[in-house]
Design an enzyme around this catalytic site. Structure first.
Site, mmCIF file in Angstrom:
data_model
loop_
_atom_site.group_PDB
_atom_site.id
_atom_site.type_symbol
_atom_site.label_atom_id
_atom_site.label_comp_id
_atom_site.label_asym_id
_atom_site.label_seq_id
_atom_site.Cartn_x
_atom_site.Cartn_y
_atom_site.Cartn_z
ATOM 1 N N SER A 130 32.703 -37.447 -82.613
ATOM 2 C CA SER A 130 33.838 -38.156 -82.019
ATOM 3 C C SER A 130 35.135 -37.789 -82.711
ATOM 4 C CB SER A 130 33.609 -39.675 -82.138
ATOM 5 O OG SER A 130 34.782 -40.393 -81.839
ATOM 6 N N TYR A 157 32.288 -47.488 -86.284
ATOM 7 C CA TYR A 157 31.862 -46.452 -85.337
ATOM 8 C C TYR A 157 32.229 -45.064 -85.868
ATOM 9 C CZ TYR A 157 31.991 -43.403 -81.259
ATOM 10 O OH TYR A 157 31.821 -42.344 -80.407
#
Length: 325
Positions: A130, A157
């Site tokens: 990501s 995250y």
């Protein structure tokens, strides 16, 4: 194709479904795995899975990737030598509420896939990372580069996705199977995730409900259309590093767009104006994302083709059909 089936994890997810469809379209056999969790409406995941199950060459397995013995047995029994690992617990804000979901899906799940890959002598593992690993940084220069520092994650995250990269680096070095990590930048399009801003905004604007604009509209994102993302995934799958190699690639549009511009473009696609409530930045959010894609371009000639206006129009058309279906 002669290399055996490809395992796609998170196959009932947004990116997973589109990736599996592309692989099936070129004649591959695909085994998809998904646990159909309730992070968002499972009915959307079921609809995606139904599309795949209607295609020749696809097999669906309902299972949790963190169950490592089950994953290893699947990879061995199916003769899988290539894996596209897209399953993960997504969402920055949800990680503040339910951190252990990220520990299980992202950390234990990634380790499970790595262990299966090494024991089954997988030839190439492509996995999802990501853009959040870059932390919160100013929008400047030519974009975020793969060799930029990634030591200041601002959400759990982000920390788990960077941890997955480090796990893959160590496994590639220890056990010799090639791996490629893809740092996704704000993927959007038909069959997308309802928790993403463009999706939730569409639903609210169409219903005449107000939308909450975080960061008071000053945020910017490198919005990347799903077809362009799949081009990159499949291209990287076909170009593994040398044995023992581990490479990380940015995969984005390389054209960051301000949040307010995205909203106005979405309003045009929907044909309605949004009532906006301006809110401050939320914990875990970053101000901007901006992909430098020169490394991926050098590998496979990667160059996104779908501009935001066209992509949002395609999404809005799909959404109308799905909501009214």
């Amino acid at each position: 194709m002669s290399e055996g089936p490809i395992l796609v994890t998170g196959a009932a997810g947004f990116i997973g479904m589109h990736t599996a469809e592309r692989l099936l379209a070129r004649g591959e056999t695909v085994v998809g795995i998904d646990n159909f969790n309730t992070y968002y409406d499972p009915a959307l995941k079921e609809a995606r899975a139904a599309r795949l199950q209607a295609r020749e060459g696809f097999r669906l397995v309902r299972a949790d990737i963190a169950e490592h013995e089950q994953v290893l047995a699947l990879v061995r029994d199916q003769g899988i030598k290539r894996i596209v690992h897209l399953a993960a617990q997504a969402g920055v804000r949800y990680s503040l509420e339910n951190p252990f979901a990220y520990e299980r899906s992202n950390l234990a799940g990634h380790l499970s896939i790595l262990e299966a890959a090494r024991h089954a002598e997988v030839q190439h593992l492509v996995y999802a990372s990501s853009s959040s690993v870059y932390g919160d940084r100013p929008l400047e220069g030519s974009g975020f580069r793969e060799d930029d520092p990634t030591v200041t994650p601002v959400s759990l995250y982000a920390a788990t996705k960077r941890s997955c990269e480090l796990l893959s680096q160590s496994y590639a070095k220890l056990y010799g199977f090639p791996q490629s990590g893809l740092r996704f930048f704000t993927v959007y399009g038909p069959w997308g995730r309802p928790d993403m801003a463009y999706f939730s905004f569409t639903r609210k604007i169409a219903r005449g409900e107000p939308i909450e604009v975080y960061g008071e509209g000053r945020m910017a994102r490198d919005f990347t259309y799903i077809d362009d993302i799949v081009d990159g995934i499949v291209g990287v799958l076909d170009h593994p590093p040398a044995p023992g190699g581990h490479e990380v690639y940015n995969i984005g549009d390389s054209q960051p767009v301000g949040l307010m511009e995205m909203i106005s473009t979405l309003e045009e696609a929907i044909g309605a104006e949004a009532r906006k409530i301006m809110r401050p930045m939320q914990p875990g959010d970053v101000t901007a994302t901006y992909a430098d894609i020169s490394k991926l371009n050098a590998l496979i000639g990667y160059r996104p083709r779908v501009p935001l206006k066209e992509g949002l129009e395609k999404f809005a058309a799909w959404w109308r059909g799905y909501e009214n279906g």
